[in-house]
Scaffold this motif. Sequence first.
Motif, PDB file in Angstrom:
ATOM      1  N   THR A  87     -22.036   7.070  -2.463  1.00 44.64           N
ATOM      2  CA  THR A  87     -21.693   8.479  -2.229  1.00 44.64           C
ATOM      3  C   THR A  87     -22.854   9.415  -2.534  1.00 44.64           C
ATOM      4  O   THR A  87     -22.910  10.514  -1.989  1.00 44.64           O
ATOM      5  N   ASP A  88     -23.792   8.984  -3.377  1.00 45.14           N
ATOM      6  CA  ASP A  88     -24.957   9.836  -3.652  1.00 45.14           C
ATOM      7  C   ASP A  88     -25.881   9.888  -2.445  1.00 45.14           C
ATOM      8  O   ASP A  88     -26.577  10.882  -2.230  1.00 45.14           O
ATOM      9  N   GLN A  89     -25.904   8.811  -1.660  1.00 47.59           N
ATOM     10  CA  GLN A  89     -26.671   8.837  -0.419  1.00 47.59           C
ATOM     11  C   GLN A  89     -25.960   9.688   0.629  1.00 47.59           C
ATOM     12  O   GLN A  89     -26.605  10.395   1.409  1.00 47.59           O
ATOM     13  N   ILE A  90     -24.629   9.623   0.640  1.00 47.94           N
ATOM     14  CA  ILE A  90     -23.868  10.403   1.617  1.00 47.94           C
ATOM     15  C   ILE A  90     -24.004  11.898   1.332  1.00 47.94           C
ATOM     16  O   ILE A  90     -24.214  12.695   2.242  1.00 47.94           O
ATOM     17  N   ILE A  91     -23.898  12.292   0.066  1.00 53.75           N
ATOM     18  CA  ILE A  91     -24.087  13.701  -0.316  1.00 53.75           C
ATOM     19  C   ILE A  91     -24.729  13.746  -1.700  1.00 53.75           C
ATOM     20  O   ILE A  91     -24.070  13.462  -2.710  1.00 53.75           O
ATOM     21  N   PRO A  92     -26.014  14.027  -1.794  1.00 51.63           N
ATOM     22  CA  PRO A  92     -26.701  14.080  -3.088  1.00 51.63           C
ATOM     23  C   PRO A  92     -26.033  15.060  -4.053  1.00 51.63           C
ATOM     24  O   PRO A  92     -25.514  16.103  -3.642  1.00 51.63           O
ATOM     25  N   MET A 127     -23.515  19.487  -4.671  1.00 51.74           N
ATOM     26  CA  MET A 127     -22.101  19.535  -5.036  1.00 51.74           C
ATOM     27  C   MET A 127     -21.748  20.787  -5.840  1.00 51.74           C
ATOM     28  O   MET A 127     -20.598  20.989  -6.205  1.00 51.74           O
ATOM     29  N   LYS A 128     -22.737  21.618  -6.122  1.00 55.39           N
ATOM     30  CA  LYS A 128     -22.492  22.828  -6.907  1.00 55.39           C
ATOM     31  C   LYS A 128     -22.033  23.956  -5.999  1.00 55.39           C
ATOM     32  O   LYS A 128     -22.699  24.970  -5.828  1.00 55.39           O
ATOM     33  N   VAL A 129     -20.883  23.745  -5.377  1.00 54.53           N
ATOM     34  CA  VAL A 129     -20.353  24.717  -4.427  1.00 54.53           C
ATOM     35  C   VAL A 129     -18.935  25.096  -4.822  1.00 54.53           C
ATOM     36  O   VAL A 129     -18.231  24.330  -5.475  1.00 54.53           O
ATOM     37  N   GLU A 166     -15.363  13.386  -4.110  1.00 53.48           N
ATOM     38  CA  GLU A 166     -14.677  13.684  -2.860  1.00 53.48           C
ATOM     39  C   GLU A 166     -15.559  14.476  -1.912  1.00 53.48           C
ATOM     40  O   GLU A 166     -15.246  14.619  -0.722  1.00 53.48           O
ATOM     41  N   HIS A 167     -16.691  14.982  -2.410  1.00 58.88           N
ATOM     42  CA  HIS A 167     -17.614  15.718  -1.552  1.00 58.88           C
ATOM     43  C   HIS A 167     -18.178  14.821  -0.438  1.00 58.88           C
ATOM     44  O   HIS A 167     -18.595  15.340   0.605  1.00 58.88           O
TER      45      HIS A 167
END
Length: 212
Positions: A26-31, A35-37, A88-89
């Motif tokens: 998941t870190d490759q899918i979204i670093p 995620m600070k959104v 979940e991001h």
Amino acid sequence: MTSDEIPSVEYVEGSGIPIRGNDIDTDQIIPARFMKVVTFDGLGEFAFFDQRFDDDDNQKEHPFNDDKYQDANVLVVNANFGCGSSREHAPQALVRWGIDAIIGESFAEIFAGNCLALGVPTVTADSETIEALQEWIEANPDGTIEVDVADETVTYGGKTIDVTVNEAQRKALVDGIWDTTALMKSNTEAIEKTAASLPYVGSEVNKEAADD
């Protein structure tokens, strides 16, 4: 909202995009730094960001950067896709990029569950079947892929292959009960009634109702 307003996901059709490699986490899918959104809006542009861009933000060779896949909505992956942290991001970013269904050899359980919560089927097939589909997509980027969740088949290039959909996932998608939050909201009165009848919560629920 009523449960009837939750769409059934029996069938997904569109063009494909192949992402090769096992154990894509998941870190490759979204670093993590993206995620600070406050909301998930806009996450799509950051999907696979570190695989797509170098340190100077120059594009690297990656399917998500390839013009011929920009309208694709069926992602085809290999084994253990979505492993790592349970963020979940990751599926949120894929959905906002435009993905409606994912076909792969296997998926991390939590990732598949997070996809289900968004109405995105994760269907599986053996490695040879996935390899053949990825090769076909690369040769036919505009070709149509049909994912039949109810019948557990995928059709492309004039042939139909059998795939597997987790039975609980298949039922939730086909019956339109995959959005558990919407289901709870649509059944608020029934939930409150049940809670009020339980001796260990009933008095507190009744007190809150009286206060309101």
